[in-house]
Design a protein around this motif. Structure first.
Motif, PDB file in Angstrom:
ATOM      1  N   ALA A  55       0.828  -1.205   0.000  1.00  0.00           N
ATOM      2  CA  ALA A  55       0.000   0.000   0.000  1.00  0.00           C
ATOM      3  C   ALA A  55       0.865   1.260   0.000  1.00  0.00           C
ATOM      4  O   ALA A  55       0.526   2.260  -0.642  1.00  0.00           O
ATOM      5  CB  ALA A  55      -0.927  -0.009   1.223  1.00  0.00           C
ATOM      6  N   MET A  56       1.994   1.215   0.711  1.00  0.00           N
ATOM      7  CA  MET A  56       2.897   2.367   0.724  1.00  0.00           C
ATOM      8  C   MET A  56       3.551   2.584  -0.633  1.00  0.00           C
ATOM      9  O   MET A  56       3.713   3.704  -1.089  1.00  0.00           O
ATOM     10  CB  MET A  56       3.983   2.178   1.790  1.00  0.00           C
ATOM     11  N   GLY A  57       3.953   1.484  -1.286  1.00  0.00           N
ATOM     12  CA  GLY A  57       4.720   1.611  -2.522  1.00  0.00           C
ATOM     13  C   GLY A  57       3.935   1.499  -3.800  1.00  0.00           C
ATOM     14  O   GLY A  57       4.508   1.646  -4.892  1.00  0.00           O
ATOM     15  N   ALA A  58       2.619   1.271  -3.707  1.00  0.00           N
ATOM     16  CA  ALA A  58       1.821   1.046  -4.917  1.00  0.00           C
ATOM     17  C   ALA A  58       1.873   2.233  -5.874  1.00  0.00           C
ATOM     18  O   ALA A  58       1.873   2.066  -7.101  1.00  0.00           O
ATOM     19  CB  ALA A  58       0.367   0.751  -4.537  1.00  0.00           C
ATOM     20  N   TYR A  59       1.941   3.446  -5.325  1.00  0.00           N
ATOM     21  CA  TYR A  59       1.957   4.621  -6.193  1.00  0.00           C
ATOM     22  C   TYR A  59       3.204   4.638  -7.076  1.00  0.00           C
ATOM     23  O   TYR A  59       3.170   5.105  -8.216  1.00  0.00           O
ATOM     24  CB  TYR A  59       1.875   5.904  -5.363  1.00  0.00           C
ATOM     25  N   GLY A  60       4.322   4.100  -6.558  1.00  0.00           N
ATOM     26  CA  GLY A  60       5.550   4.088  -7.347  1.00  0.00           C
ATOM     27  C   GLY A  60       5.427   3.210  -8.575  1.00  0.00           C
ATOM     28  O   GLY A  60       5.945   3.536  -9.649  1.00  0.00           O
ATOM     29  N   HIS A 104      -6.495  -3.122   1.819  1.00  0.00           N
ATOM     30  CA  HIS A 104      -6.711  -3.463   0.414  1.00  0.00           C
ATOM     31  C   HIS A 104      -7.242  -2.257  -0.366  1.00  0.00           C
ATOM     32  O   HIS A 104      -6.810  -1.994  -1.494  1.00  0.00           O
ATOM     33  CB  HIS A 104      -7.698  -4.641   0.296  1.00  0.00           C
ATOM     34  N   GLU A 105      -8.182  -1.534   0.217  1.00  0.00           N
ATOM     35  CA  GLU A 105      -8.680  -0.335  -0.448  1.00  0.00           C
ATOM     36  C   GLU A 105      -7.577   0.709  -0.594  1.00  0.00           C
ATOM     37  O   GLU A 105      -7.490   1.408  -1.619  1.00  0.00           O
ATOM     38  CB  GLU A 105      -9.845   0.266   0.344  1.00  0.00           C
ATOM     39  N   LEU A 106      -6.736   0.825   0.435  1.00  0.00           N
ATOM     40  CA  LEU A 106      -5.640   1.788   0.362  1.00  0.00           C
ATOM     41  C   LEU A 106      -4.661   1.446  -0.751  1.00  0.00           C
ATOM     42  O   LEU A 106      -4.084   2.342  -1.378  1.00  0.00           O
ATOM     43  CB  LEU A 106      -4.902   1.845   1.702  1.00  0.00           C
ATOM     44  N   VAL A 107      -4.448   0.161  -0.998  1.00  0.00           N
ATOM     45  CA  VAL A 107      -3.568  -0.237  -2.103  1.00  0.00           C
ATOM     46  C   VAL A 107      -4.074   0.351  -3.415  1.00  0.00           C
ATOM     47  O   VAL A 107      -3.323   0.966  -4.182  1.00  0.00           O
ATOM     48  CB  VAL A 107      -3.472  -1.777  -2.202  1.00  0.00           C
ATOM     49  N   TRP A 108      -5.369   0.180  -3.674  1.00  0.00           N
ATOM     50  CA  TRP A 108      -5.938   0.663  -4.926  1.00  0.00           C
ATOM     51  C   TRP A 108      -5.992   2.194  -4.972  1.00  0.00           C
ATOM     52  O   TRP A 108      -5.757   2.807  -6.023  1.00  0.00           O
ATOM     53  CB  TRP A 108      -7.332   0.073  -5.142  1.00  0.00           C
ATOM     54  N   ALA A 109      -6.285   2.803  -3.839  1.00  0.00           N
ATOM     55  CA  ALA A 109      -6.334   4.269  -3.799  1.00  0.00           C
ATOM     56  C   ALA A 109      -4.949   4.870  -4.035  1.00  0.00           C
ATOM     57  O   ALA A 109      -4.798   5.844  -4.778  1.00  0.00           O
ATOM     58  CB  ALA A 109      -6.895   4.740  -2.458  1.00  0.00           C
ATOM     59  N   ARG A 110      -3.932   4.272  -3.409  1.00  0.00           N
ATOM     60  CA  ARG A 110      -2.571   4.759  -3.608  1.00  0.00           C
ATOM     61  C   ARG A 110      -2.107   4.511  -5.044  1.00  0.00           C
ATOM     62  O   ARG A 110      -1.368   5.317  -5.622  1.00  0.00           O
ATOM     63  CB  ARG A 110      -1.625   4.068  -2.619  1.00  0.00           C
ATOM     64  N   ALA A 111      -2.526   3.398  -5.603  1.00  0.00           N
ATOM     65  CA  ALA A 111      -2.192   3.127  -7.008  1.00  0.00           C
ATOM     66  C   ALA A 111      -2.815   4.183  -7.920  1.00  0.00           C
ATOM     67  O   ALA A 111      -2.184   4.633  -8.881  1.00  0.00           O
ATOM     68  CB  ALA A 111      -2.669   1.731  -7.399  1.00  0.00           C
ATOM     69  N   LEU A 112      -4.057   4.591  -7.606  1.00  0.00           N
ATOM     70  CA  LEU A 112      -4.698   5.636  -8.404  1.00  0.00           C
ATOM     71  C   LEU A 112      -3.984   6.966  -8.223  1.00  0.00           C
ATOM     72  O   LEU A 112      -3.817   7.732  -9.191  1.00  0.00           O
ATOM     73  CB  LEU A 112      -6.169   5.772  -7.998  1.00  0.00           C
ATOM     74  N   GLN A 113      -3.531   7.263  -7.007  1.00  0.00           N
ATOM     75  CA  GLN A 113      -2.723   8.469  -6.806  1.00  0.00           C
ATOM     76  C   GLN A 113      -1.504   8.462  -7.713  1.00  0.00           C
ATOM     77  O   GLN A 113      -1.181   9.463  -8.364  1.00  0.00           O
ATOM     78  CB  GLN A 113      -2.254   8.552  -5.345  1.00  0.00           C
TER      79      GLN A 113
END
Length: 402
Positions: A55-60, A104-113
């Motif tokens: 979740a922390m690194g998904a945005y990368g 799990h929701e944070l993973v997808w939200a961070r990925a969208l960020q």
């Protein structure tokens, strides 16, 4: 030795606004770092360490996938529309994260960020609005804005978390992204030189991918950001273990980063004004490597950690300014967005790999192994940098700044 060329007023104004846009976006990514893990542990599925790390690194990861498309499209459609679209997506991801109730929701939200991957377009726009003679200083504004934003994020995150909660923090990120859109459209319109067709764009991308001079810089930015993320797996805990409170740690970060920015200025001036770009970059890489060795040695107390952080951030800030500036100088005018897209893609992969591998090494082995691995990686970077100096490609790079 050449005399220093001053900014035109329009160049300075546009550079400052673009640095602010960069800072507002990076604030939204940095501010969650010191508070994300404690918050995630309060959620129903927060006990899964791997999931929290994802979740922390998904945005990368999503940034890495989209930097090149953003850069290519900005070469054809213009910088402002692409930056606007990216910031809207980034804001949507933050808004979603504010309402997330599971990791799990944070993973997808961070990925969208991360899908709001506009850094490459902002860097390309800095190149559009500045002359070569002042571009390193313009990039330095962006680099300093990143460093200052990082410091402000570390200091304010615990306070904001206490007063408005994680949801409030994500709402703030959303608002700042929308504010950045307004700043984008306040910058005078820049006409792109000779807008290219789709076929030409793909040809330019292939040229960028085959350019060995640009890959020298791409390797550097990968190592720089992989080491940065790996460090932050351990450094906060080490400061706390040394007896500092969270508030004391935040003050340490702020002091170190402000001092490093003060040290950065004369180095940037020497690199640009005296034609010493290679020497300054080499010294900066050495500083980062020494910082990893000091942290790996794990001797002394909090002051040793502070010295290591100061060494790291001096090198980091200089390289954050000089490498994008060199990239803009050696890339074709019609391919600046593509070149910045590849560069930022490799940068984002460094962030993702550094976070994942750093956490794995720290959990499976020790922080000594983690920092030792970082030192080896920096040593490889320095060797590559040194070997390429004698080649014609690096001679070309050095001539562009004289």
């Amino acid at each position: 030795m050449s005399s220093q060329v001053n900014f035109f007023p329009a160049e300075r104004s546009a550079s400052m606004r673009l640095a602010l846009i960069f800072a507002l976006r990076m604030f939204g990514l940095f501010i969650v770092l010191p508070i994300f893990v404690p918050f995630a542990h309060t959620l129903p599925d927060g006990g899964d360490v791997t999931l929290v790390g994802l979740a922390m690194g998904a945005y990368g990861l999503t940034q890495a996938l989209l930097y090149i498309p953003y850069g290519l499209l900005s070469d054809r459609l213009g910088r402002k529309p692409l930056i606007t679209i990216g910031l809207l997506i980034f804001a949507a991801g933050a808004f979603w994260a504010a309402h997330a109730t599971t990791v799990h929701e944070l993973v997808w939200a961070r990925a969208l960020q991360g899908a709001g991957a506009v850094s490459s377009v902002v860097v390309a726009m800095v190149s559009d609005v500045t002359r070569e003679q002042v571009r390193t200083r313009a990039m330095a504004m962006v680099g300093m804005s990143i460093a200052l934003t990082f410091a402000v994020s570390l200091v304010t995150a615990p306070l904001l978390y206490d007063y408005i909660g994680m949801g409030g923090v994500f709402y703030l990120i959303t608002a700042l992204a929308l504010l950045a859109i307004g700043i984008v459209w306040s910058i005078p319109l820049v006409r792109l030189p000779n807008v290219v067709t789709h076929r030409q764009t793909m040809g330019l991308l292939l040229d960028v991918l085959r350019d060995k001079k640009q890959w020298q810089l791409n390797i550097g930015v990968f190592v720089l950001h992989a080491v940065q993320m790996a460090m932050w797996v351990v450094v906060p805990s080490r400061l706390i273990d040394s007896g500092l409170s969270h508030g004391d740690s935040a003050l340490v970060y702020l002091t170190v980063i402000v001092l490093s920015m003060a040290a950065m200025v004369p180095l940037i001036i020497r690199a640009e004004k005296c034609g010493r770009m290679f020497e300054v970059m080499r010294a900066s890489i050495v500083l980062i490597g020494v910082a990893q060795l000091v942290l790996a040695a794990h001797f002394g107390g909090v002051w040793v950690v502070c010295v290591a952080l100061l060494l790291f951030f001096v090198g980091f800030n200089v390289l954050e300014a000089t490498q994008p500036s060199l990239l803009s100088k050696i890339s074709a005018p019609q391919a600046k967005g593509a070149a910045a897209g590849v560069y930022n893609t490799v940068q984002a992969l460094g962030l993702f790999v550094g976070a994942i591998v750093g956490a794995w090494l720290n959990a499976r082995s020790s922080s000594v192994v983690l920092f030792g691995a970082c030192a080896v990686l920096v040593g490889f970077w320095l060797l590559n940098h040194q070997l390429n100096r004698a080649k014609n490609g690096h001679v070309v790079i050095e001539k562009t700044v004289q």
